[in-house]
Structure formats: structure tokens, C-alpha cells
Write an enzyme that holds these catalytic residues in place. Structure first.
Site, PDB file in Angstrom:
ATOM      1  N   GLY A  63      40.305  28.582  57.095  1.00 44.69           N
ATOM      2  CA  GLY A  63      40.575  27.637  58.691  1.00 44.69           C
ATOM      3  C   GLY A  63      40.644  26.334  58.356  1.00 44.69           C
ATOM      4  O   GLY A  63      41.446  25.727  57.281  1.00 44.69           O
TER       5      GLY A  63
ATOM      6  N   ARG B  93      41.365  42.876  48.967  1.00 41.80           N
ATOM      7  CA  ARG B  93      40.877  43.980  49.905  1.00 41.80           C
ATOM      8  C   ARG B  93      41.010  43.605  51.776  1.00 41.80           C
ATOM      9  O   ARG B  93      40.329  42.668  52.668  1.00 41.80           O
ATOM     10  CB  ARG B  93      39.226  43.368  50.182  1.00 41.80           C
ATOM     11  CG  ARG B  93      38.090  44.505  50.690  1.00 41.80           C
ATOM     12  CD  ARG B  93      36.366  43.259  50.398  1.00 41.80           C
ATOM     13  NE  ARG B  93      36.135  44.813  50.981  1.00 41.80           N
ATOM     14  CZ  ARG B  93      34.864  44.735  52.496  1.00 41.80           C
ATOM     15  NH1 ARG B  93      35.812  43.548  52.529  1.00 41.80           N
ATOM     16  NH2 ARG B  93      34.416  45.379  52.700  1.00 41.80           N
TER      17      ARG B  93
END
Ligand code: F6P
Length: 366
Positions: free
Chosen positions: A15, A83
């Protein structure tokens, strides 16, 4: 002046927060002016490395950004190269792939030998695969949540606290006029740092953090007691990760493609309803949300960001590898970046600010 030429890749992950541009500026200008190194900006965090969106950064590119919010490089809190979500299968489940080799090839094509990763625990965890692959990773601690392990402070936090405090101050006056309980929900994930600091700075009557599960009865008795003694309003600062004793956190959204899929939010509304029902007092909720992540960094964050960027380049010049720049006991130092992956620094129940707040009569709902 170091004589070993370097090609540095720079990314901002997770973020965003105020102060990112100040760090980008400090890193790039120090590398270019002090060492004549080449700096490459990687767009949107690890996503830009996967998608090969990497471009040279000049001193001019990073000029005039010290006091601006956000990040000129862009960011993403979804792309972990170990991932990486590549799509969905027929049953609608996300499919993941390890794309580290693609990233390494994109770095190699530009002969980038060192990465400066600016982020929180997600970004530091994401960088482990690059460390394992032999890429030198230097971390800089960013997050409004202030929950990164190993450092007492992350940049962005001080601005988030300032913004939340201003909002709480405004809600304080309208709470007084209308004799209401005003519940203000702030971000912070599983750590109560923003709620604790903004709550204390604004003189909030009740501060609720994830580390101290609350008891509705004790909060209700506290606000009723205040009403009886002429304070017909109460200001409640609650962290998005707070929960009642024996209860659960309120989840607003789950994003299965994100390395950290849970998005918290909604506990403020739930608490205001509960307080109104139990006390018969009028209660309102304000969710500050992403407001505390945006906007111009306060001076202290700009200064901290500049020191962090300078320290990072100093480490690379000194031949150090895989370090995270941290602030410990008000001093800048560095630790092994591998020691902070997948950890969160939570508020200790013995934190001096909790003790000080309790001493001035603040209710923590316990
Ligand atoms: O980690 C920073 C943060 O703002 C948390 O306080 C919050 O829980 C989360 O990010 C929100 O994430 P998003 O921007 O994906 O909604």
C-alpha cells in the site's frame, strides 16, 4: 565516492503512503550525485519486474517530488513473484505461478545487481526469493501501519497519525455540540499503532486496538459515567482490526489473488450500533479509510525518508548485502532483511503510551 559502478533497481511495494517520493528522491539523487551509479525505477512494485516495466531514473525525474504524496513509481499489493496470480480455473479459483525467473531475466537484461525495496512486511517477504537467488536486496521500512518487525518506526506513519488526529479533532467538536458518541475507525491492519497515537494526540476518550479485545459493557459504562458527570459526548478511536472479547475481526473484503487477502473494515459501525443500543445515547461512525494514506508527508516523514535513502546507498557503497534499514532507539541502523519476513510488530500492552493514556483516564475497553 565509491569507484565501483552499480546499477540499482528501485521499487515501491504494498500500500502507498506519504514519504515514498521523498525516499525515491533521496536514493536516486545520492546514488547519482555521490557515486555516479545508474538507477532504474521499477513500476508498480514487483508487478513491473514481472511485466518488464523498468526504466532509467535521472536526477531530473526525481526533482520536485519531496513533498508530494503517493509514489511516482506506482505500487501494487498483489504481485508476489513467488506466487503470482495468473488467472482463474474453471471453478473460479485463482491460479498461481512462480515467476521469479522472469523477474531475474528482466533484471539481468539491464545488469541490475542491487535492488532497493521500499515496503512493509509483504514487500520484505517478497524480496526473500531474490536474496535466495543472489540478488543484493536493501530494504527501506514503509507503511502507515508502523507494524514492520525490527524497526521502531516506518515512514508514512507520522503523517498518517497527523491526518487521523486532525480528523478526530474535527469530529470532537461536532460530538460535543450534538452530545453524541462519535466512533472513528482508522486503518492499521492487525496493529493498533495509528489508533493509539492518533487517539492519544486527539484526547480520544476511548481507544480500541486489536491487541486489547474490548468489552462492550465496560465501554458503555464508561460513556454513561461521562454523561452523568457533564461530558455528554464521547470520542472513540477504533482500529479497523479491533475486536470484542471472544469475538472476531470484521472483514470487509477478501481478495484471494493478494498475498495478504484479508481487508479489514466495519468494526466502527458495529460498535456504534452496539453502544447506541446498550446506552440509549446517539452514536455515529466515521471511517477514515484511505484518507490517512494520501496527501503530502509531514516534515518529520520527509526528514526520516531522506535519512533512510542516504543510509541505503551508504550500505551498498560499503559492500553490505541484504540489509533492512531500521530505526532503533531513535538511531538509524540496519539488520538482516531475512529476519523480518512474515512477521508483524504489534503494540505491547506495556507500551509507555498505553500506560500514559491510562493514567489520564483513557478507556481501552478492557
Ligand atoms: O497496510 C496499509 C493499509 O492501508 C492497511 O492499514 C489497510 O488494512 C490496508 O492497507 C488496506 O489495503 P487496500 O489499499 O488494498 O484496501
Amino acid at each position: 565516492m565509491s569507484h565501483q559502478p552499480r546499477r540499482i533497481g528501485l521499487l515501491t511495494g504494498g500500500g502507498d503512503c506519504p514519504g515514498l517520493n521523498a525516499v525515491i528522491r533521496a536514493v536516486a539523487k545520492t546514488a547519482i550525485y555521490d557515486h555516479s551509479w545508474e538507477v532504474f525505477g521499477i513500476e508498480d512494485g514487483f508487478l513491473g519486474m514481472i511485466e518488464n516495466r523498468i526504466h532509467p531514473l535521472t536526477a531530473q525525474n526525481v526533482s520536485g517530488i519531496l513533498n508530494t504524496g503517493g509514489t511516482i513509481l506506482g505500487t501494487s499489493n498483489k504481485a508476489d513473484p513467488s506466487r503470482y496470480a495468473t488467472g482463474y480455473n474453471a471453478s473460479g479459483e485463482p491460479q498461481f505461478e512462480n515467476v521469479i525467473d522472469t523477474c531475474l531475466a528482466n533484471l539481468l537484461a539491464r545488469e541490475i545487481d542491487t535492488l532497493i525495496v521500499i515496503g512493509g512486511d509483504g514487500t520484505m517477504s517478497g524480496s526473500q526469493a531474490f536474496v535466495d537467488a543472489g540478488v543484493n536486496c536493501i530494504g527501506l521500512p514503509k507503511t502507515i501501519d508502523n507494524d514492520l518487525e525490527g524497526t521502531d518506526l516506518t515512514f508514512g506513519f507520522m503523517t498518517a497519525v497527523e491526518t487521523a488526529t486532525h480528523a478526530l479533532d474535527r469530529l470532537h467538536t461536532t460530538a460535543m455540540s450534538h452530545h453524541r458518541v462519535m466512533v472513528v475507525e482508522v486503518m492499521g491492519r492487525n496493529a493498533g499503532w495509528i489508533a493509539l497515537h492518533a487517539g492519544v494526540a486527539s484526547g480520544s476518550d476511548v481507544i480500541l486496538i486489536p491487541e486489547i479485545p474490548y468489552d462492550l459493557k465496560s465501554i458503555s459504562e464508561f460513556v454513561i459515567e461521562r454523561s452523568k458527570h457533564g461530558k455528554r459526548f464521547s470520542l472513540v478511536c477504533i482500529s479497523e482490526g479491533a475486536k470484542p472479547k471472544g469475538g472476531k475481526q470484521v472483514v470487509s473484503k477478501i481478495d484471494p489473488t493478494s498475498p495478504d487477502p484479508i481487508r479489514l473494515g466495519g468494526i466502527g459501525e458495529q460498535l456504534a450500533d452496539d453502544i447506541a443500543r446498550v446506552t440509549d445515547l446517539e452514536a455515529r461512525t466515521t471511517v477514515l479509510g484511505h484518507v490517512v494514506r494520501g496527501g503530502t508527508p509531514v516534515a518529520a516523514d520527509r526528514v526520516f525518508a531522506t535519512l533512510l535513502g542516504h543510509h541505503a546507498i551508504g550500505l551498498i557503497a560499503a559492500g553490505e548485502r541484504n540489509r533492512l534499514v531500521v530505526c532503533k532507539d531513535t538511531k538509524l541502523t540496519d539488520i538482516d532483511i531475512r529476519t523480518v519476513a512474515n512477521k508483524q510488530r504489534l503494540v505491547s500492552l506495556e507500551d509507555p503510551l498505553i500506560l500514559a493514556a491510562r493514567a489520564v483516564g483513557t478507556c481501552f475497553g478492557d
